[in-house]
Design a protein around this motif. Structure first.
Motif, PDB file in Angstrom:
ATOM      1  N   LEU A   1       0.840  -1.203   0.000  1.00 37.10           N
ATOM      2  CA  LEU A   1       0.000   0.000   0.000  1.00 37.10           C
ATOM      3  C   LEU A   1       0.874   1.251   0.000  1.00 37.10           C
ATOM      4  CD1 LEU A   1      -2.608   1.623   0.247  1.00 37.10           C
ATOM      5  CD2 LEU A   1      -2.558   1.196   2.722  1.00 37.10           C
ATOM      6  N   ASN A   2       1.902   1.257   0.836  1.00 39.79           N
ATOM      7  CA  ASN A   2       2.803   2.416   0.904  1.00 39.79           C
ATOM      8  C   ASN A   2       3.405   2.721  -0.463  1.00 39.79           C
ATOM      9  OD1 ASN A   2       2.394   2.756   3.641  1.00 39.79           O
ATOM     10  ND2 ASN A   2       4.258   1.685   4.257  1.00 39.79           N
ATOM     11  N   LYS A   3       3.892   1.694  -1.129  1.00 41.92           N
ATOM     12  CA  LYS A   3       4.543   1.880  -2.428  1.00 41.92           C
ATOM     13  C   LYS A   3       3.559   2.407  -3.473  1.00 41.92           C
ATOM     14  CE  LYS A   3       7.236  -0.561  -5.938  1.00 41.92           C
ATOM     15  NZ  LYS A   3       7.844  -1.873  -6.330  1.00 41.92           N
ATOM     16  N   ALA A   4       2.391   1.776  -3.559  1.00 39.13           N
ATOM     17  CA  ALA A   4       1.390   2.190  -4.544  1.00 39.13           C
ATOM     18  C   ALA A   4       0.872   3.591  -4.253  1.00 39.13           C
ATOM     19  CB  ALA A   4       0.236   1.190  -4.568  1.00 39.13           C
ATOM     20  N   PHE A   5       0.666   3.887  -2.982  1.00 48.75           N
ATOM     21  CA  PHE A   5       0.136   5.192  -2.575  1.00 48.75           C
ATOM     22  C   PHE A   5       1.120   6.301  -2.935  1.00 48.75           C
ATOM     23  CE2 PHE A   5      -1.398   8.536   0.180  1.00 48.75           C
ATOM     24  CZ  PHE A   5      -2.761   8.290   0.298  1.00 48.75           C
ATOM     25  N   LYS A   6       2.391   6.072  -2.657  1.00 48.61           N
ATOM     26  CA  LYS A   6       3.397   7.097  -2.948  1.00 48.61           C
ATOM     27  C   LYS A   6       3.559   7.300  -4.450  1.00 48.61           C
ATOM     28  CE  LYS A   6       7.890   8.791  -1.509  1.00 48.61           C
ATOM     29  NZ  LYS A   6       9.061   8.594  -0.637  1.00 48.61           N
ATOM     30  N   GLN A   7       3.471   6.213  -5.218  1.00 44.98           N
ATOM     31  CA  GLN A   7       3.548   6.335  -6.675  1.00 44.98           C
ATOM     32  C   GLN A   7       2.406   7.174  -7.227  1.00 44.98           C
ATOM     33  OE1 GLN A   7       3.668   2.231  -7.958  1.00 44.98           O
ATOM     34  NE2 GLN A   7       5.903   2.208  -8.099  1.00 44.98           N
ATOM     35  N   ALA A   8       1.245   7.015  -6.607  1.00 49.26           N
ATOM     36  CA  ALA A   8       0.054   7.720  -7.100  1.00 49.26           C
ATOM     37  C   ALA A   8      -0.037   9.157  -6.594  1.00 49.26           C
ATOM     38  CB  ALA A   8      -1.203   6.954  -6.708  1.00 49.26           C
ATOM     39  N   PHE A   9       0.327   9.373  -5.321  1.00 49.10           N
ATOM     40  CA  PHE A   9       0.061  10.675  -4.694  1.00 49.10           C
ATOM     41  C   PHE A   9       1.318  11.399  -4.206  1.00 49.10           C
ATOM     42  CE2 PHE A   9      -3.702   7.922  -3.608  1.00 49.10           C
ATOM     43  CZ  PHE A   9      -4.534   8.452  -4.587  1.00 49.10           C
ATOM     44  N   LEU A  10       2.486  10.795  -4.396  1.00 54.82           N
ATOM     45  CA  LEU A  10       3.782  11.396  -4.065  1.00 54.82           C
ATOM     46  C   LEU A  10       4.050  11.533  -2.572  1.00 54.82           C
ATOM     47  CD1 LEU A  10       4.049  14.199  -6.803  1.00 54.82           C
ATOM     48  CD2 LEU A  10       4.817  11.819  -6.893  1.00 54.82           C
ATOM     49  N   VAL A  11       3.169  11.011  -1.741  1.00 55.52           N
ATOM     50  CA  VAL A  11       3.392  11.001  -0.289  1.00 55.52           C
ATOM     51  C   VAL A  11       3.013   9.621   0.240  1.00 55.52           C
ATOM     52  CG1 VAL A  11       2.980  13.461   0.030  1.00 55.52           C
ATOM     53  CG2 VAL A  11       1.059  11.848   0.198  1.00 55.52           C
ATOM     54  N   THR A  12       3.516   9.263   1.403  1.00 58.75           N
ATOM     55  CA  THR A  12       3.149   7.995   2.020  1.00 58.75           C
ATOM     56  C   THR A  12       1.771   8.116   2.656  1.00 58.75           C
ATOM     57  OG1 THR A  12       4.110   8.569   4.164  1.00 58.75           O
ATOM     58  CG2 THR A  12       5.576   7.517   2.541  1.00 58.75           C
ATOM     59  N   PRO A  13       1.100   6.996   2.899  1.00 60.72           N
ATOM     60  CA  PRO A  13      -0.198   7.055   3.590  1.00 60.72           C
ATOM     61  C   PRO A  13      -0.107   7.753   4.945  1.00 60.72           C
ATOM     62  CG  PRO A  13       0.131   4.896   2.636  1.00 60.72           C
ATOM     63  CD  PRO A  13       1.427   5.623   2.470  1.00 60.72           C
ATOM     64  N   SER A  14       0.957   7.504   5.690  1.00 58.41           N
ATOM     65  CA  SER A  14       1.111   8.124   7.015  1.00 58.41           C
ATOM     66  C   SER A  14       1.229   9.636   6.912  1.00 58.41           C
ATOM     67  CB  SER A  14       2.338   7.550   7.723  1.00 58.41           C
ATOM     68  OG  SER A  14       2.191   6.172   7.956  1.00 58.41           O
ATOM     69  N   HIS A  15       2.006  10.102   5.939  1.00 57.97           N
ATOM     70  CA  HIS A  15       2.156  11.545   5.745  1.00 57.97           C
ATOM     71  C   HIS A  15       0.835  12.180   5.337  1.00 57.97           C
ATOM     72  CE1 HIS A  15       4.302  15.285   4.885  1.00 57.97           C
ATOM     73  NE2 HIS A  15       3.594  15.376   3.773  1.00 57.97           N
ATOM     74  N   PHE A  16       0.131  11.519   4.434  1.00 59.71           N
ATOM     75  CA  PHE A  16      -1.178  12.021   3.998  1.00 59.71           C
ATOM     76  C   PHE A  16      -2.132  12.124   5.187  1.00 59.71           C
ATOM     77  CE2 PHE A  16      -5.550  11.012   2.731  1.00 59.71           C
ATOM     78  CZ  PHE A  16      -5.801  12.019   1.820  1.00 59.71           C
ATOM     79  N   GLN A  17      -2.126  11.084   6.022  1.00 58.57           N
ATOM     80  CA  GLN A  17      -3.049  11.059   7.166  1.00 58.57           C
ATOM     81  C   GLN A  17      -2.746  12.199   8.140  1.00 58.57           C
ATOM     82  OE1 GLN A  17      -2.987   7.571   9.898  1.00 58.57           O
ATOM     83  NE2 GLN A  17      -5.149   7.368   9.325  1.00 58.57           N
ATOM     84  N   LYS A  18      -1.477  12.475   8.351  1.00 61.83           N
ATOM     85  CA  LYS A  18      -1.098  13.573   9.255  1.00 61.83           C
ATOM     86  C   LYS A  18      -1.570  14.916   8.723  1.00 61.83           C
ATOM     87  CE  LYS A  18       2.994  11.233  11.121  1.00 61.83           C
ATOM     88  NZ  LYS A  18       4.476  11.197  11.124  1.00 61.83           N
ATOM     89  N   ARG A  19      -1.605  15.049   7.420  1.00 65.03           N
ATOM     90  CA  ARG A  19      -1.981  16.327   6.816  1.00 65.03           C
ATOM     91  C   ARG A  19      -3.489  16.574   6.806  1.00 65.03           C
ATOM     92  NH1 ARG A  19       1.694  20.129   6.157  1.00 65.03           N
ATOM     93  NH2 ARG A  19       0.514  20.950   4.394  1.00 65.03           N
ATOM     94  N   VAL A  20      -4.265  15.505   6.817  1.00 66.30           N
ATOM     95  CA  VAL A  20      -5.722  15.681   6.665  1.00 66.30           C
ATOM     96  C   VAL A  20      -6.505  15.495   7.950  1.00 66.30           C
ATOM     97  CG1 VAL A  20      -5.669  14.999   4.243  1.00 66.30           C
ATOM     98  CG2 VAL A  20      -6.086  13.256   5.983  1.00 66.30           C
TER      99      VAL A  20
END
Length: 274
Positions: free
Chosen positions: A254-273
């Motif tokens: 998930l981490n790899k696919a998420f970063k490829q798609a959105f340029l951030v890791t799931p954890s980083h995205f979660q912290k931002r939102v």
């Protein structure tokens, strides 16, 4: 490179297909033939072989396309030896592909071609087909295998491809397939089952779905999974739980696919939102 070694794999998406990786320095293949189509590349060093009286050098960026029952040999191009990856594709599987492409004669016109893009695609496909997680990615792998084999025969098949009218997926069928992806997001889907549900062959379904949506079934499903993952992350759910819920093998995938798609890791995205 000092060890003479070869390893073999099988993958359930095409049970008769043989995959191998090899490392050779002194070993030489005597003149021989195969029952299947042998597609190969070298990842280190180079290989030379004789085929119908001509000498060929297989190096990085090239792809070897040997037809069934064509005599050839093989040995290292230099003293350092070479490493190679090979895919042995059954005649019956190729017959399905060439039928879909409207190619009447099923053989390659040359045993060697310079094709850096297909070289890279082959290495990526070979790696995924021999991965421990291969059984969980059947839709992705079969899509990639069909795309690769189709491109190979369209470019290097002995007969030009002619246009042929195909049955098109209806709007309702496309909607039903999409709904199945959304409703069963965590499931492992197989190309055969999806195609059968709409009365098409795997090859017809793959092409018609892409024509209708602009994406392969795997690419569409992967993106839907990532979109659901974003929504779950915004709700504060744990990344490891989300990975399983939306159909990824584990958190690292998930981490790899998420970063490829959105340029951030799931954890980083979660912290931002949150």
């Amino acid at each position: 490179m000092t060890e003479e070694k070869i390893e073999y794999w099988r993958n359930p998406i095409v049970p008769e297909m043989e995959l191998s990786t090899a490392s050779f320095r002194h070993f030489e293949f005597a003149q021989h033939v195969h029952l299947d189509y042998h597609i190969g590349v070298v990842t280190q060093g180079g290989q030379k072989y004789q085929h119908k009286g001509e000498s060929y050098h297989l190096g990085k960026g090239c792809i070897s396309t040997l037809n069934p029952d064509e005599a050839h040999n093989g040995q290292s191009l230099a003293d350092e030896g070479y490493q190679a990856n090979v895919m042995s594709i059954p005649v019956e599987y190729v017959a399905q592909i060439t039928s879909e492409l409207n190619i009447s004669e099923q053989f390659f016109s040359s045993p060697l071609s310079w094709a850096p893009d297909l070289y890279r695609a082959f290495l990526h496909l070979h790696k995924n087909l021999t991965s421990p997680h291969a059984i969980q990615a059947q839709l992705q792998l079969e899509t990639s295998l069909i795309a690769f084999a189709t491109e190979l025969f369209e470019r290097y098949g002995s007969v030009q491809v002619t246009s042929q009218k195909r049955q098109a997926l209806s709007y309702r069928q496309i909607t039903d397939i999409k709904a199945q992806f959304h409703d069963e997001i965590h499931n492992v889907f197989q190309l055969e089952g999806l195609a059968t549900s709409v009365g098409l062959s795997k090859f017809q379904f793959l092409r018609q779905f892409k024509t209708a949506t602009g994406m392969t079934p795997h690419a569409y499903l992967k993106r839907v999974r990532l979109e659901y993952a974003k929504k779950a992350l915004a709700k504060g759910e744990a990344v490891i739980d989300i990975a399983q819920q939306v159909g990824f093998f584990d958190q690292s995938h998930l981490n790899k696919a998420f970063k490829q798609a959105f340029l951030v890791t799931p954890s980083h995205f979660q912290k931002r939102v949150i």
